[in-house]
Design a protein around this motif. Structure first.
Motif, PDB file in Angstrom:
ATOM      1  N   ILE A 123      -6.969   7.041  -7.449  1.00  0.00           N
ATOM      2  CA  ILE A 123      -5.467   6.041  -7.860  1.00  0.00           C
ATOM      3  C   ILE A 123      -4.414   7.068  -7.726  1.00  0.00           C
ATOM      4  O   ILE A 123      -4.282   8.283  -8.202  1.00  0.00           O
ATOM      5  CB  ILE A 123      -5.944   5.560  -9.305  1.00  0.00           C
ATOM      6  CG1 ILE A 123      -4.843   4.662  -9.727  1.00  0.00           C
ATOM      7  CG2 ILE A 123      -6.380   6.383 -10.067  1.00  0.00           C
ATOM      8  CD1 ILE A 123      -5.253   3.619 -10.757  1.00  0.00           C
ATOM      9  N   CYS A 124      -3.432   6.461  -7.224  1.00  0.00           N
ATOM     10  CA  CYS A 124      -2.298   7.010  -7.297  1.00  0.00           C
ATOM     11  C   CYS A 124      -1.157   6.488  -8.114  1.00  0.00           C
ATOM     12  O   CYS A 124      -1.334   5.590  -8.657  1.00  0.00           O
ATOM     13  CB  CYS A 124      -1.171   6.914  -5.957  1.00  0.00           C
ATOM     14  SG  CYS A 124      -2.571   7.636  -4.436  1.00  0.00           S
ATOM     15  N   ASP A 125       0.103   6.940  -8.403  1.00  0.00           N
ATOM     16  CA  ASP A 125       0.918   6.415  -9.477  1.00  0.00           C
ATOM     17  C   ASP A 125       2.161   6.124  -8.691  1.00  0.00           C
ATOM     18  O   ASP A 125       2.890   6.959  -8.087  1.00  0.00           O
ATOM     19  CB  ASP A 125       1.463   7.570 -10.653  1.00  0.00           C
ATOM     20  CG  ASP A 125       2.088   7.001 -11.699  1.00  0.00           C
ATOM     21  OD1 ASP A 125       2.640   5.672 -11.584  1.00  0.00           O
ATOM     22  OD2 ASP A 125       1.908   7.366 -12.480  1.00  0.00           O
ATOM     23  N   GLN A 126       2.444   4.904  -8.738  1.00  0.00           N
ATOM     24  CA  GLN A 126       3.957   4.223  -8.178  1.00  0.00           C
ATOM     25  C   GLN A 126       3.881   4.266  -6.622  1.00  0.00           C
ATOM     26  O   GLN A 126       4.670   4.434  -5.981  1.00  0.00           O
ATOM     27  CB  GLN A 126       5.067   5.193  -8.642  1.00  0.00           C
ATOM     28  CG  GLN A 126       6.295   4.121  -9.044  1.00  0.00           C
ATOM     29  CD  GLN A 126       7.349   4.670  -9.896  1.00  0.00           C
ATOM     30  OE1 GLN A 126       6.901   4.803 -11.127  1.00  0.00           O
ATOM     31  NE2 GLN A 126       8.431   5.117  -9.544  1.00  0.00           N
ATOM     32  N   LEU A 127       2.633   4.155  -6.009  1.00  0.00           N
ATOM     33  CA  LEU A 127       2.641   4.037  -4.623  1.00  0.00           C
ATOM     34  C   LEU A 127       2.767   2.841  -3.957  1.00  0.00           C
ATOM     35  O   LEU A 127       1.845   1.938  -4.431  1.00  0.00           O
ATOM     36  CB  LEU A 127       1.158   4.515  -4.256  1.00  0.00           C
ATOM     37  CG  LEU A 127       0.939   4.726  -2.825  1.00  0.00           C
ATOM     38  CD1 LEU A 127       2.015   5.545  -1.750  1.00  0.00           C
ATOM     39  CD2 LEU A 127      -0.339   5.029  -2.330  1.00  0.00           C
ATOM     40  N   ARG A 128       3.549   2.489  -3.056  1.00  0.00           N
ATOM     41  CA  ARG A 128       3.719   1.026  -2.730  1.00  0.00           C
ATOM     42  C   ARG A 128       2.818   0.867  -1.747  1.00  0.00           C
ATOM     43  O   ARG A 128       2.080   1.612  -0.933  1.00  0.00           O
ATOM     44  CB  ARG A 128       5.141   0.961  -1.870  1.00  0.00           C
ATOM     45  CG  ARG A 128       6.267   0.895  -2.752  1.00  0.00           C
ATOM     46  CD  ARG A 128       7.528   0.873  -2.189  1.00  0.00           C
ATOM     47  NE  ARG A 128       7.807   0.040  -1.202  1.00  0.00           N
ATOM     48  CZ  ARG A 128       8.534  -1.150  -1.070  1.00  0.00           C
ATOM     49  NH1 ARG A 128       9.347  -1.065  -2.253  1.00  0.00           N
ATOM     50  NH2 ARG A 128       8.779  -2.167  -0.116  1.00  0.00           N
ATOM     51  N   ALA A 129       2.404  -0.381  -1.299  1.00  0.00           N
ATOM     52  CA  ALA A 129       1.342  -0.986  -0.703  1.00  0.00           C
ATOM     53  C   ALA A 129       1.712  -0.458   0.787  1.00  0.00           C
ATOM     54  O   ALA A 129       0.706  -0.392   1.657  1.00  0.00           O
ATOM     55  CB  ALA A 129       0.882  -2.262  -0.696  1.00  0.00           C
ATOM     56  N   ASP A 130       2.937  -0.579   1.173  1.00  0.00           N
ATOM     57  CA  ASP A 130       3.373  -0.503   2.527  1.00  0.00           C
ATOM     58  C   ASP A 130       3.915   0.871   2.953  1.00  0.00           C
ATOM     59  O   ASP A 130       4.440   1.173   3.938  1.00  0.00           O
ATOM     60  CB  ASP A 130       4.506  -1.539   2.858  1.00  0.00           C
ATOM     61  CG  ASP A 130       5.801  -1.472   2.096  1.00  0.00           C
ATOM     62  OD1 ASP A 130       5.799  -0.485   1.277  1.00  0.00           O
ATOM     63  OD2 ASP A 130       6.732  -2.120   2.227  1.00  0.00           O
TER      64      ASP A 130
END
Length: 522
Positions: free
Chosen positions: A14-21
């Motif tokens: 899991i990453c933090d504040q990573l956008r889907a695009d």
């Protein structure tokens, strides 16, 4: 899982504040993520995965518990998750899994304590635990050299925490960095907006190189310690579960070389909606876009309207941060493969929420339910399941159900999400017609135009949002994916509005908390 089958390992990245695009497999041609793309090619890719709350602690607690924030009580980054709530990790551990958390937890409010304020009236509830139960993410304990190794941390039998973002090194990560020769003064440099760090952006102080080598950055720490846990766990005869949690690419955008300069700001392309005039927006969004960035580290970070220069500086370094994570993910996946565990390991890759990152002239997060914030990357690789791509709806709250389902472990009472296993079996299948997103901003903290509560429902009909100020937003995501025409105003689409308002009502009713205590003593 069939009776007698070998129980699978679980690698939850899991990453933090990573956008889907902001990933290659999602169509982004600027950022380079070959390892995550490789994982995606072996997984089921969920193109329509949405968070249950677009703020760190509430959504992470939802993934842990399978409860909406209104159910588990962590409605904002100012309160710790009550340890009495069951978690999918605890279910795995009590069923024989060796469990570990490596990296960012943020199930307790240690890194966001500046948001904790006196509420005025007497508390409506007291924690029946010993003093200090919620201080396991308080940096002063690690700075004092304490050995913090609880027997049970929300179901994790082993924890090695990173606390903080950007160049703030804290937690077990801090103690590890000191062992590698770093000094406390060096590790505190990145938290000072006035520090003369060479290469700091002249447009926004939060964009700067980390003042230490890559060998002690959080991404390196999480990668190395995850690998060490997996290697040790593989020598045992029980399955393992590791929560591999990268603090990046959350702001501040601060990472060491060679990652900081991987992209030139001048090569960055601003979103097509950057100059959106915001016709028919909720008033607080205009107030947000008119705000300047916070000049202080310890002030609760709030979204604002970036200049073109601020945005391209931030975007270039964000891509470098993502590529560093991709490098780490590749090392972890290669380790699993080298140990011969690849065919018996569930691998989930996701993020706790997105970032506006220039969409509609906004950046960061908070009371902005545009897709850049609420849509999350999600890939699931499960033993015996084929790779595929699906447009079926999924939500963060579905992940604990899914892991337990694949592992053959029964759920616990009160869980509110749904297992995604039917979609893993058939990408055309559907397990939900809509997804609910909650967001709460305690009025004692955020005074002003920000609504205290916002609720959104996502469905085939579109995205409908209503806040506690009574403002409504409705976008047809099929014909208006950039979310530019608000159909909820001026009677533009009353039938669609009525249908989604009814769906929102049904979703809210469905997640009314039903968690009970164990039966009382007799």
């Amino acid at each position: 899982m069939t009776t007698g089958a070998k129980r699978p390992n679980v690698l939850f990245i899991i990453c933090d504040q990573l956008r889907a695009d902001h990933l290659g497999y999602a169509g982004n041609r600027a950022v380079r993520t070959p390892n995550v793309d490789r994982l995606a090619s072996q997984s089921v890719i969920f193109d329509q995965a949405f968070v249950s709350n677009p703020i760190c602690m509430p959504n992470r607690s939802t993934i842990m518990t399978g409860l909406m924030p209104s159910g588990h009580g962590v409605i904002f980054n100012d309160r710790s998750l009550d340890p009495a709530y069951n978690t999918f990790v605890r279910r795995l551990r009590t069923s024989g899994w060796n469990t570990a958390l490596i990296g960012k937890s943020h199930l307790q409010h240690g890194m966001s304590r500046e948001t904790v304020q006196e509420l005025g009236p007497a508390p409506g509830r007291y924690a029946p635990y010993e003093e200090g139960w919620d201080t396991l993410e308080h940096q002063e304990r690690y700075a004092a050299g304490e050995v913090i190794a609880p027997d049970d941390f929300y179901g994790f039998g082993h924890i090695e925490l990173t606390i903080g973002h950007g160049a703030l090194v804290a937690g077990h990560h801090y103690q590890w960095a000191l062992e590698r020769g770093a000094t406390p003064e060096l590790l505190a440099t990145g938290t000072d907006p006035e520090s003369p760090i060479p290469g700091r952006s002249e447009h926004w102080w939060q964009v700067h190189p980390a003042p230490y080598p890559d060998e002690i950055h959080s991404t390196t720490y999480v990668t190395e310690r995850t690998i060490e846990f997996i290697k040790a766990a593989e020598t045992g005869d029980t399955p393992w579960m590791v929560w591999c949690s990268y603090p990046d690419p959350h702001h501040p955008m601060a990472i060491p070389e060679p990652w900081f300069s991987r992209h030139s700001p001048h090569d960055m392309q601003v979103p097509s909606t950057f100059d959106d005039p915001g016709n028919d927006w909720a008033p607080h969004l205009h107030a947000t876009r008119g705000r300047e960035p916070s000049p202080l580290w310890n002030q609760s970070p709030r979204p604002f309207g970036p200049t073109h220069e601020q945005l391209i500086d931030a975007l270039a370094v964000t891509y470098g941060m993502i590529e560093a994570i991709d490098n780490g993910v590749g090392q972890v996946l290669d380790t699993v493969s080298d140990l011969g565990a690849d065919d018996n390991t569930i691998v989930i890759f996701t993020s706790d929420h997105g970032d506006m990152m220039g969409d509609h002239g906004l950046i960061l997060k908070g009371a902005m339910h545009f897709q850049g914030m609420i849509r999350a990357p999600l890939t699931i690789k499960a033993p015996g399941r084929s790779s595929a791509r699906t447009s079926s709806l999924a939500a963060s709250i579905d992940l604990p159900h899914t892991v337990l389902d694949i592992c053959g472990v029964s759920e616990y009472q009160g869980m509110q999400g749904r297992s995604l296993v039917p979609i893993l079996e058939d990408p055309l299948a559907s397990v939900r017609e809509s997804a609910l997103i909650e967001e709460d901003f305690p009025s004692e903290i955020f005074r002003g135009p920000v609504p205290a509560r916002t609720r959104t429902v996502i469905s085939a009909e579109g995205r409908y949002t209503r806040d506690s100020h009574g403002f409504e937003t409705l976008y047809d995501l099929t014909n208006d994916p950039d979310e530019l025409v608000n159909l909820a105003v001026d009677g533009r689409d009353p039938a669609r509005r009525a249908a989604l308002l009814e769906r929102l009502t049904d979703e809210i009713i469905e997640v009314t908390p039903s968690v009970r205590l164990e039966p009382v003593s007799t």
